[in-house]
Design a protein around this motif. Structure first.
Motif, PDB file in Angstrom:
ATOM      1  N   UNK A 241       0.821  -1.205   0.000  1.00  0.00           N
ATOM      2  CA  UNK A 241       0.000   0.000   0.000  1.00  0.00           C
ATOM      3  C   UNK A 241       0.856   1.257   0.000  1.00  0.00           C
ATOM      4  N   UNK A 242       1.984   1.196   0.708  1.00  0.00           N
ATOM      5  CA  UNK A 242       2.885   2.354   0.701  1.00  0.00           C
ATOM      6  C   UNK A 242       3.439   2.609  -0.692  1.00  0.00           C
ATOM      7  N   UNK A 243       3.844   1.506  -1.375  1.00  0.00           N
ATOM      8  CA  UNK A 243       4.332   1.670  -2.751  1.00  0.00           C
ATOM      9  C   UNK A 243       3.240   2.218  -3.662  1.00  0.00           C
ATOM     10  N   UNK A 244       2.002   1.685  -3.475  1.00  0.00           N
ATOM     11  CA  UNK A 244       0.894   2.175  -4.297  1.00  0.00           C
ATOM     12  C   UNK A 244       0.623   3.655  -4.007  1.00  0.00           C
ATOM     13  N   UNK A 245       0.674   4.039  -2.719  1.00  0.00           N
ATOM     14  CA  UNK A 245       0.455   5.447  -2.372  1.00  0.00           C
ATOM     15  C   UNK A 245       1.551   6.342  -2.948  1.00  0.00           C
ATOM     16  N   UNK A 246       2.792   5.846  -2.900  1.00  0.00           N
ATOM     17  CA  UNK A 246       3.894   6.631  -3.475  1.00  0.00           C
ATOM     18  C   UNK A 246       3.703   6.794  -4.982  1.00  0.00           C
ATOM     19  N   UNK A 247       3.265   5.714  -5.640  1.00  0.00           N
ATOM     20  CA  UNK A 247       3.019   5.807  -7.082  1.00  0.00           C
ATOM     21  C   UNK A 247       1.914   6.802  -7.391  1.00  0.00           C
ATOM     22  N   UNK A 248       0.811   6.716  -6.628  1.00  0.00           N
ATOM     23  CA  UNK A 248      -0.303   7.641  -6.850  1.00  0.00           C
ATOM     24  C   UNK A 248       0.121   9.079  -6.571  1.00  0.00           C
ATOM     25  N   UNK A 249       0.888   9.280  -5.498  1.00  0.00           N
ATOM     26  CA  UNK A 249       1.348  10.635  -5.182  1.00  0.00           C
ATOM     27  C   UNK A 249       2.295  11.172  -6.250  1.00  0.00           C
ATOM     28  N   UNK A 250       3.130  10.280  -6.806  1.00  0.00           N
ATOM     29  CA  UNK A 250       4.014  10.717  -7.901  1.00  0.00           C
ATOM     30  C   UNK A 250       3.196  11.150  -9.113  1.00  0.00           C
ATOM     31  N   UNK A 251       2.159  10.351  -9.448  1.00  0.00           N
ATOM     32  CA  UNK A 251       1.299  10.739 -10.562  1.00  0.00           C
ATOM     33  C   UNK A 251       0.581  12.054 -10.307  1.00  0.00           C
ATOM     34  N   UNK A 252       0.067  12.228  -9.071  1.00  0.00           N
ATOM     35  CA  UNK A 252      -0.595  13.488  -8.729  1.00  0.00           C
ATOM     36  C   UNK A 252       0.377  14.664  -8.803  1.00  0.00           C
ATOM     37  N   UNK A 253       1.612  14.428  -8.358  1.00  0.00           N
ATOM     38  CA  UNK A 253       2.610  15.499  -8.424  1.00  0.00           C
ATOM     39  C   UNK A 253       2.918  15.882  -9.872  1.00  0.00           C
ATOM     40  N   UNK A 254       3.081  14.880 -10.738  1.00  0.00           N
ATOM     41  CA  UNK A 254       3.325  15.179 -12.156  1.00  0.00           C
ATOM     42  C   UNK A 254       2.141  15.919 -12.771  1.00  0.00           C
ATOM     43  N   UNK A 255       0.913  15.488 -12.438  1.00  0.00           N
ATOM     44  CA  UNK A 255      -0.278  16.177 -12.956  1.00  0.00           C
ATOM     45  C   UNK A 255      -0.340  17.609 -12.466  1.00  0.00           C
ATOM     46  N   UNK A 256      -0.003  17.824 -11.195  1.00  0.00           N
ATOM     47  CA  UNK A 256      -0.014  19.175 -10.648  1.00  0.00           C
ATOM     48  C   UNK A 256       1.047  20.049 -11.319  1.00  0.00           C
ATOM     49  N   UNK A 257       2.233  19.456 -11.578  1.00  0.00           N
ATOM     50  CA  UNK A 257       3.271  20.232 -12.274  1.00  0.00           C
ATOM     51  C   UNK A 257       2.814  20.631 -13.681  1.00  0.00           C
ATOM     52  N   UNK A 258       2.182  19.675 -14.398  1.00  0.00           N
ATOM     53  CA  UNK A 258       1.710  19.991 -15.747  1.00  0.00           C
ATOM     54  C   UNK A 258       0.643  21.083 -15.710  1.00  0.00           C
ATOM     55  N   UNK A 259      -0.278  21.022 -14.737  1.00  0.00           N
ATOM     56  CA  UNK A 259      -1.293  22.069 -14.623  1.00  0.00           C
ATOM     57  C   UNK A 259      -0.664  23.424 -14.307  1.00  0.00           C
ATOM     58  N   UNK A 260       0.337  23.399 -13.453  1.00  0.00           N
ATOM     59  CA  UNK A 260       1.023  24.655 -13.117  1.00  0.00           C
ATOM     60  C   UNK A 260       1.712  25.234 -14.348  1.00  0.00           C
ATOM     61  N   UNK A 261       2.370  24.344 -15.136  1.00  0.00           N
ATOM     62  CA  UNK A 261       3.026  24.836 -16.357  1.00  0.00           C
ATOM     63  C   UNK A 261       2.008  25.431 -17.328  1.00  0.00           C
ATOM     64  N   UNK A 262       0.871  24.743 -17.531  1.00  0.00           N
ATOM     65  CA  UNK A 262      -0.152  25.262 -18.446  1.00  0.00           C
ATOM     66  C   UNK A 262      -0.707  26.601 -17.958  1.00  0.00           C
ATOM     67  N   UNK A 263      -0.988  26.688 -16.690  1.00  0.00           N
ATOM     68  CA  UNK A 263      -1.511  27.951 -16.148  1.00  0.00           C
ATOM     69  C   UNK A 263      -0.477  29.069 -16.259  1.00  0.00           C
ATOM     70  N   UNK A 264       0.783  28.716 -16.054  1.00  0.00           N
ATOM     71  CA  UNK A 264       1.824  29.740 -16.138  1.00  0.00           C
ATOM     72  C   UNK A 264       2.008  30.222 -17.574  1.00  0.00           C
ATOM     73  N   UNK A 265       1.951  29.292 -18.543  1.00  0.00           N
ATOM     74  CA  UNK A 265       2.084  29.691 -19.945  1.00  0.00           C
ATOM     75  C   UNK A 265       0.927  30.591 -20.378  1.00  0.00           C
ATOM     76  N   UNK A 266      -0.279  30.316 -19.872  1.00  0.00           N
ATOM     77  CA  UNK A 266      -1.436  31.136 -20.263  1.00  0.00           C
ATOM     78  C   UNK A 266      -1.408  32.514 -19.622  1.00  0.00           C
ATOM     79  N   UNK A 267      -0.858  32.616 -18.467  1.00  0.00           N
ATOM     80  CA  UNK A 267      -0.840  33.916 -17.768  1.00  0.00           C
ATOM     81  C   UNK A 267       0.515  34.608 -17.817  1.00  0.00           C
ATOM     82  N   UNK A 268       1.488  34.058 -18.550  1.00  0.00           N
ATOM     83  CA  UNK A 268       2.822  34.645 -18.573  1.00  0.00           C
ATOM     84  C   UNK A 268       2.852  36.047 -19.192  1.00  0.00           C
ATOM     85  N   UNK A 269       2.151  36.326 -20.336  1.00  0.00           N
ATOM     86  CA  UNK A 269       2.181  37.699 -20.881  1.00  0.00           C
ATOM     87  C   UNK A 269       1.648  38.736 -19.899  1.00  0.00           C
ATOM     88  N   UNK A 270       0.550  38.416 -19.234  1.00  0.00           N
ATOM     89  CA  UNK A 270       0.015  39.360 -18.249  1.00  0.00           C
ATOM     90  C   UNK A 270       1.006  39.580 -17.113  1.00  0.00           C
TER      91      UNK A 270
END
Length: 379
Positions: A241-270
């Motif tokens: 379960x710990x390995x599964x939680x670490x895997x899920x948290x890694x996926x969530x972290x990657x998804x959060x990073x991608x969302x942050x990059x997309x939001x930053x690219x859209x708001x970068x000119x402003x």
């Protein structure tokens, strides 16, 4: 037809193979609990799963080879027998030691009978001589060389120290009863600790409780083994379960990073425009602050009359500098005009310079002559 198309394609043969592969992996992990590998990781490596399946045919759940299991069982039985023998010897030794200590303590308080005194003295002497004889045994301690003896003693040296044979015979007849009575008291005390209600039981009831104690210990041992297995399975489950939680948290972290990059690219000119405006305003504020600080510094350093004098001096210096600049311009124009006259003019300039030097020398000589003439007239 449209409903079928909207529902999407059903599970194909690949999905069935994947499900069967996961079932085989689950069977392997259940048969070999010592393998600490997640199910998803094992499903992605079918060759490793095949290797574990082959090992499952040769190993049991503990990771031991099946051919070695009878040898292990026999070794465990021998170990248990040796352990029981050792435990019996240690128990008897402890009982005799406690009896001798109690007799020494009782002898300081009361006066035992001559028979008891002789009996316990015989027991103590035989006990000490037995320990010395066991120490003299070459096989007692393999770390000592076989030719080394304690103080050069041999077994035949101990024979004169033994009590008389009659006292030894009496001691051997009485000692088992004493030890048995002491062990019975210890057993009763142990049973009373476990079951306090057996204080008034007879000897037969006490024997039944001893049998019941053995069964109770067996049940406790089985319960401890089950709890140990349950704890081990819980530990493996927790690791998975710990390995599964670490895997899920890694996926969530990657998804959060991608969302942050997309939001930053859209708001970068402003953000850039806001930053530019902020830096411009900050630069203007700093420039105004520098001007104010310069004026304040000037005001603090010089008083108004001094500032006026400095301004007048600066004006005079500017005027002198302008005059010098105009003079330099005129001289530069004359030099350029002289340069246009050619090399003949340069020769004339050199002759003129020579004549001027000669004239200066003659004037200096005349002044020196006049000075000399004046000194002579005064004389």
């Amino acid at each position: 037809m449209m409903m079928m198309e909207m529902a999407g394609p059903g599970p194909g043969p690949g999905h069935g193979r994947q499900r069967r592969q996961q079932q085989r992996c689950g069977a392997v992990l259940q048969a070999l609990p010592c393998v600490d590998v997640p199910l998803e990781e094992l499903s992605r490596h079918p060759r490793f799963n095949a290797l574990l399946s082959e090992l499952m045919q040769r190993m049991d759940g503990s990771g031991l080879h099946r051919q070695l299991k009878p040898n292990l069982q026999q070794a465990l039985e021998e170990l248990q027998a040796r352990r029981r023998h050792w435990l019996a010897a240690v128990t008897l030794q402890g009982a005799v030691d406690e009896a001798l200590e109690e007799q020494h303590a009782a002898a300081s308080r009361t006066s035992p009978s001559p028979a008891d005194r002789k009996f316990w003295a015989t027991v103590e002497r035989c006990w000490v001589l037995g320990q010395v004889e066991r120490r003299l045994d070459p096989g007692h301690d393999v770390s000592d060389p076989p030719d080394v003896r304690l103080l050069g003693l041999e077994r035949q040296h101990l024979h004169p120290l033994l009590p008389p044979p009659q006292e030894v015979h009496v001691m051997r007849r009485r000692l088992p009863r004493e030890v048995e009575a002491r062990l019975q008291l210890q057993c009763r005390a142990l049973l009373s600790y476990i079951w306090p209600q057996i204080q008034d039981l007879s000897a037969d009831g006490l024997l039944d409780k001893k049998v019941e104690l053995e069964l109770w210990l067996q049940r406790q041992n089985m319960s401890n083994k089950q709890l140990h297995q349950l704890l081990r399975s819980d530990r493996l489950t927790l690791q998975r379960q710990s390995l599964a939680c670490v895997t899920v948290l890694s996926g969530c972290s990657e998804l959060l990073r991608s969302l942050i990059r997309l939001h930053r690219l859209s708001t970068q000119p402003q953000l850039d425009q806001s930053l530019i405006e902020y830096l411009t305003a900050k630069g203007q504020a700093l420039s105004a602050k520098l001007r104010f600080m310069r004026l304040e510094l000037q005001q603090q350093t010089f008083d108004p009359p001094t500032v006026g004098a400095h301004r007048r001096l600066r004006q005079l210096l500017d005027d002198a500098l302008g005059e010098e600049e105009s003079r330099r311009s005129r001289l530069r124009a004359q030099v350029e005009l002289f340069g246009l006259l050619g090399p003949e003019f340069e020769q004339l300039v050199v002759e003129y310079g020579g004549l001027r030097s000669l004239l200066d020398n003659r004037r200096w000589a005349l002044r020196q002559f006049n000075v000399s003439s004046g000194d002579a007239g005064d004389t």
